[in-house]
Write a protein that holds these residues in place. Structure first.
Motif, PDB file in Angstrom:
ATOM      1  N   SER A 217       0.828  -1.219   0.000  1.00  0.00           N
ATOM      2  CA  SER A 217       0.000   0.000   0.000  1.00  0.00           C
ATOM      3  C   SER A 217       0.855   1.259   0.000  1.00  0.00           C
ATOM      4  CB  SER A 217      -0.939  -0.001   1.207  1.00  0.00           C
ATOM      5  OG  SER A 217      -0.198  -0.103   2.408  1.00  0.00           O
ATOM      6  N   THR A 218       2.044   1.174   0.617  1.00  0.00           N
ATOM      7  CA  THR A 218       2.999   2.281   0.600  1.00  0.00           C
ATOM      8  C   THR A 218       4.322   1.753   0.047  1.00  0.00           C
ATOM      9  OG1 THR A 218       1.980   3.310   2.539  1.00  0.00           O
ATOM     10  CG2 THR A 218       4.210   4.003   1.981  1.00  0.00           C
ATOM     11  N   VAL A 219       4.826   2.406  -0.978  1.00  0.00           N
ATOM     12  CA  VAL A 219       6.066   1.969  -1.617  1.00  0.00           C
ATOM     13  C   VAL A 219       7.114   3.062  -1.436  1.00  0.00           C
ATOM     14  CG1 VAL A 219       7.161   1.248  -3.778  1.00  0.00           C
ATOM     15  CG2 VAL A 219       4.763   0.641  -3.318  1.00  0.00           C
ATOM     16  N   ILE A 220       8.278   2.692  -0.923  1.00  0.00           N
ATOM     17  CA  ILE A 220       9.339   3.687  -0.741  1.00  0.00           C
ATOM     18  C   ILE A 220      10.273   3.667  -1.950  1.00  0.00           C
ATOM     19  CG2 ILE A 220       9.209   3.537   1.769  1.00  0.00           C
ATOM     20  CD1 ILE A 220      11.887   2.001   1.687  1.00  0.00           C
ATOM     21  N   VAL A 221      10.973   4.753  -2.125  1.00  0.00           N
ATOM     22  CA  VAL A 221      11.802   4.924  -3.321  1.00  0.00           C
ATOM     23  C   VAL A 221      12.912   3.878  -3.393  1.00  0.00           C
ATOM     24  CG1 VAL A 221      13.470   6.563  -2.333  1.00  0.00           C
ATOM     25  CG2 VAL A 221      12.865   6.706  -4.776  1.00  0.00           C
ATOM     26  N   LEU A 222      13.383   3.373  -2.251  1.00  0.00           N
ATOM     27  CA  LEU A 222      14.437   2.360  -2.267  1.00  0.00           C
ATOM     28  C   LEU A 222      13.981   1.092  -2.984  1.00  0.00           C
ATOM     29  CD1 LEU A 222      15.822   2.781   1.363  1.00  0.00           C
ATOM     30  CD2 LEU A 222      17.095   3.227  -0.751  1.00  0.00           C
ATOM     31  N   ALA A 223      12.699   0.756  -2.875  1.00  0.00           N
ATOM     32  CA  ALA A 223      12.189  -0.424  -3.575  1.00  0.00           C
ATOM     33  C   ALA A 223      12.245  -0.219  -5.087  1.00  0.00           C
ATOM     34  CB  ALA A 223      10.764  -0.723  -3.122  1.00  0.00           C
ATOM     35  N   VAL A 224      11.940   0.989  -5.530  1.00  0.00           N
ATOM     36  CA  VAL A 224      12.009   1.302  -6.959  1.00  0.00           C
ATOM     37  C   VAL A 224      13.464   1.267  -7.426  1.00  0.00           C
ATOM     38  CG1 VAL A 224      11.466   3.009  -8.732  1.00  0.00           C
ATOM     39  CG2 VAL A 224       9.913   2.690  -6.780  1.00  0.00           C
ATOM     40  N   GLU A 225      14.364   1.810  -6.627  1.00  0.00           N
ATOM     41  CA  GLU A 225      15.787   1.769  -6.964  1.00  0.00           C
ATOM     42  C   GLU A 225      16.273   0.323  -7.067  1.00  0.00           C
ATOM     43  OE1 GLU A 225      17.750   4.084  -4.000  1.00  0.00           O
ATOM     44  OE2 GLU A 225      16.933   5.986  -4.714  1.00  0.00           O
ATOM     45  N   ALA A 226      15.777  -0.529  -6.169  1.00  0.00           N
ATOM     46  CA  ALA A 226      16.161  -1.941  -6.201  1.00  0.00           C
ATOM     47  C   ALA A 226      15.655  -2.615  -7.475  1.00  0.00           C
ATOM     48  CB  ALA A 226      15.627  -2.658  -4.965  1.00  0.00           C
ATOM     49  N   ALA A 227      14.439  -2.265  -7.899  1.00  0.00           N
ATOM     50  CA  ALA A 227      13.888  -2.846  -9.127  1.00  0.00           C
ATOM     51  C   ALA A 227      14.751  -2.482 -10.329  1.00  0.00           C
ATOM     52  CB  ALA A 227      12.453  -2.369  -9.327  1.00  0.00           C
ATOM     53  N   ARG A 228      15.202  -1.252 -10.372  1.00  0.00           N
ATOM     54  CA  ARG A 228      16.077  -0.841 -11.472  1.00  0.00           C
ATOM     55  C   ARG A 228      17.393  -1.593 -11.422  1.00  0.00           C
ATOM     56  NH1 ARG A 228      20.047   1.859 -13.789  1.00  0.00           N
ATOM     57  NH2 ARG A 228      19.622   3.445 -15.390  1.00  0.00           N
ATOM     58  N   LEU A 239       5.980  -1.811 -11.876  1.00  0.00           N
ATOM     59  CA  LEU A 239       6.396  -0.411 -11.917  1.00  0.00           C
ATOM     60  C   LEU A 239       5.395   0.432 -12.701  1.00  0.00           C
ATOM     61  CD1 LEU A 239      10.248  -0.771 -12.512  1.00  0.00           C
ATOM     62  CD2 LEU A 239       9.062  -0.360 -10.353  1.00  0.00           C
ATOM     63  N   LEU A 240       4.878  -0.130 -13.780  1.00  0.00           N
ATOM     64  CA  LEU A 240       3.868   0.600 -14.562  1.00  0.00           C
ATOM     65  C   LEU A 240       2.586   0.788 -13.760  1.00  0.00           C
ATOM     66  CD1 LEU A 240       4.431  -1.174 -17.989  1.00  0.00           C
ATOM     67  CD2 LEU A 240       4.982   1.214 -17.444  1.00  0.00           C
ATOM     68  N   ALA A 241       2.206  -0.242 -13.018  1.00  0.00           N
ATOM     69  CA  ALA A 241       1.017  -0.133 -12.166  1.00  0.00           C
ATOM     70  C   ALA A 241       1.228   0.902 -11.076  1.00  0.00           C
ATOM     71  CB  ALA A 241       0.693  -1.496 -11.550  1.00  0.00           C
ATOM     72  N   LEU A 242       2.445   0.966 -10.578  1.00  0.00           N
ATOM     73  CA  LEU A 242       2.778   1.947  -9.548  1.00  0.00           C
ATOM     74  C   LEU A 242       2.700   3.362 -10.116  1.00  0.00           C
ATOM     75  CD1 LEU A 242       3.767   2.298  -6.616  1.00  0.00           C
ATOM     76  CD2 LEU A 242       6.096   1.993  -7.440  1.00  0.00           C
ATOM     77  N   ARG A 243       3.165   3.526 -11.333  1.00  0.00           N
ATOM     78  CA  ARG A 243       3.091   4.835 -11.996  1.00  0.00           C
ATOM     79  C   ARG A 243       1.647   5.301 -12.150  1.00  0.00           C
ATOM     80  NH1 ARG A 243       4.534   4.802 -18.177  1.00  0.00           N
ATOM     81  NH2 ARG A 243       2.483   3.808 -18.118  1.00  0.00           N
ATOM     82  N   ASP A 244       0.767   4.360 -12.435  1.00  0.00           N
ATOM     83  CA  ASP A 244      -0.628   4.704 -12.710  1.00  0.00           C
ATOM     84  C   ASP A 244      -1.514   4.702 -11.462  1.00  0.00           C
ATOM     85  OD1 ASP A 244       0.138   4.866 -15.345  1.00  0.00           O
ATOM     86  OD2 ASP A 244      -0.440   2.797 -15.807  1.00  0.00           O
ATOM     87  N   ARG A 245      -0.935   4.314 -10.351  1.00  0.00           N
ATOM     88  CA  ARG A 245      -1.717   4.236  -9.113  1.00  0.00           C
ATOM     89  C   ARG A 245      -2.040   5.637  -8.600  1.00  0.00           C
ATOM     90  NH1 ARG A 245       0.811   1.323  -3.829  1.00  0.00           N
ATOM     91  NH2 ARG A 245       1.318  -0.292  -5.377  1.00  0.00           N
ATOM     92  N   SER A 246      -3.233   5.799  -8.052  1.00  0.00           N
ATOM     93  CA  SER A 246      -3.579   7.083  -7.441  1.00  0.00           C
ATOM     94  C   SER A 246      -2.882   7.192  -6.087  1.00  0.00           C
ATOM     95  CB  SER A 246      -5.091   7.205  -7.264  1.00  0.00           C
ATOM     96  OG  SER A 246      -5.566   6.169  -6.420  1.00  0.00           O
ATOM     97  N   GLY A 247      -2.635   8.404  -5.677  1.00  0.00           N
ATOM     98  CA  GLY A 247      -1.971   8.629  -4.404  1.00  0.00           C
ATOM     99  C   GLY A 247      -0.878   9.670  -4.542  1.00  0.00           C
ATOM    100  N   TYR A 252      10.812  13.599  -6.676  1.00  0.00           N
ATOM    101  CA  TYR A 252      11.985  12.722  -6.689  1.00  0.00           C
ATOM    102  C   TYR A 252      11.552  11.272  -6.927  1.00  0.00           C
ATOM    103  CZ  TYR A 252      16.086  10.147  -5.180  1.00  0.00           C
ATOM    104  OH  TYR A 252      17.148   9.274  -5.140  1.00  0.00           O
ATOM    105  N   PHE A 253      10.514  10.830  -6.195  1.00  0.00           N
ATOM    106  CA  PHE A 253      10.016   9.463  -6.353  1.00  0.00           C
ATOM    107  C   PHE A 253       9.598   9.227  -7.799  1.00  0.00           C
ATOM    108  CE2 PHE A 253       6.905   6.126  -6.460  1.00  0.00           C
ATOM    109  CZ  PHE A 253       7.325   5.199  -5.528  1.00  0.00           C
ATOM    110  N   ARG A 254       8.853  10.175  -8.360  1.00  0.00           N
ATOM    111  CA  ARG A 254       8.352  10.005  -9.730  1.00  0.00           C
ATOM    112  C   ARG A 254       9.506   9.969 -10.743  1.00  0.00           C
ATOM    113  NH1 ARG A 254       3.133   9.713  -9.892  1.00  0.00           N
ATOM    114  NH2 ARG A 254       1.827  10.706  -8.308  1.00  0.00           N
ATOM    115  N   ASN A 255      10.536  10.749 -10.497  1.00  0.00           N
ATOM    116  CA  ASN A 255      11.698  10.735 -11.392  1.00  0.00           C
ATOM    117  C   ASN A 255      12.439   9.399 -11.331  1.00  0.00           C
ATOM    118  OD1 ASN A 255      11.282  13.327 -12.343  1.00  0.00           O
ATOM    119  ND2 ASN A 255      12.647  14.278 -10.843  1.00  0.00           N
TER     120      ASN A 255
END
Length: 269
Positions: A217-228, A239-247, A252-255
């Motif tokens: 339900s809450t995703v921190i930027v470190l998880a996105v960095e790990a995915a990359r 990641l695409l679902a996360l981009r399209d998620r409301s909230g 910085y997170f979006r970048n």
């Protein structure tokens, strides 16, 4: 600050608590000023009867002279901090000395700080983490692995960060296992540091825990960095679902998210 004398700056550096912003402004001004007058004043502080002054002496010597300082001068500063460390008993001063040695990057800090890894005060153990962070010597790495399992969460967090993303070039089974052990932490940031460290080393054990983080339900930027860093294209739909998620998400997170998506899309084609 630039117009103040060295004694005036020293006086300001000694005011308030450890995190006093004006005190740190004065300390940074002393770093930039550099020179023998500041060096000698800091050494006098290191040998003061006041633990507060001894800690500030270490804070000043840690980055004295800024980026322009010579290796010879850095070694001279480290000599003084290491000498003071050998007899220091105060926890705050030990923290400052350990942290200072991290800035000075002197290899002698490894053997000097290692005996403090089980000190009863968490601030001292934190100083050990900070002091060992620049080093890749097996003893330094082993001590950081030990501290990644510390009873204090902040110590565990910084030790995990030190091992995970700062010591990326070290890739031993023991280090990876230490990072894997941190994936059960209750604090998202600590788990995130472990995720990044494992992903950088392409340890596939991280894939399922990382999926769970990205679906949370809450995703921190470190998880996105790990995915990359993991570069597993099966994570792209998440990641695409996360981009399209409301909230809410800051710029910085979006970048970081956009960069991770772009990177994985490139790998997929």
């Amino acid at each position: 600050m630039k117009d103040r004398s060295v004694p005036e700056l020293i006086a300001l550096a000694l005011q308030g608590d450890e995190e006093d912003e004006l005190a740190w402004e004065a300390i940074r001004a002393l770093h930039e000023r550099g020179g023998n007058e500041v060096f000698e004043a800091a050494v006098r502080l290191l040998h003061s009867a006041s633990s507060r002054e001894r800690g500030r002496g270490a804070d000043i010597l840690a980055q004295l002279g800024g980026r322009e300082r010579s290796l010879e001068f850095v070694t001279k500063c480290a000599d003084e901090v290491l000498s003071a460390l050998a007899t220091e008993q105060d926890a705050a001063a030990l923290n400052a000395m350990g942290t200072g040695l991290g800035h000075l990057r002197d290899a002698r800090a490894i053997s000097a700080l290692q005996p403090f890894k089980d000190h009863p005060n968490a601030d001292v153990r934190m100083g050990v983490v900070m002091g060992l962070m620049p080093h890749r010597d097996p003893v330094a790495i082993q001590t950081l692995i030990h501290l990644s399992r510390d009873s204090d969460e902040d110590v565990r967090n910084w030790a995990t960060f030190s091992l995970g993303s700062q010591a990326e070039e070290v890739n031993t089974p023991e280090l990876r296992d230490a990072l894997f052990d941190r994936l059960t932490e209750s604090t998202a940031e600590l788990r995130g540091e472990a995720l990044v460290g494992l992903a950088l080393r392409k340890d596939l054990r991280v894939l399922e825990p990382l999926r769970r983080e990205l679906e949370g339900s809450t995703v921190i930027v470190l998880a996105v960095e790990a995915a990359r860093a993991l570069e597993d294209v099966s994570l792209l739909p998440l990641l695409l679902a996360l981009r399209d998620r409301s909230g809410e998400a800051d710029g910085y997170f979006r970048n970081v998210l956009a960069d991770a998506i772009s990177h994985l899309e490139a790998l997929a084609h």
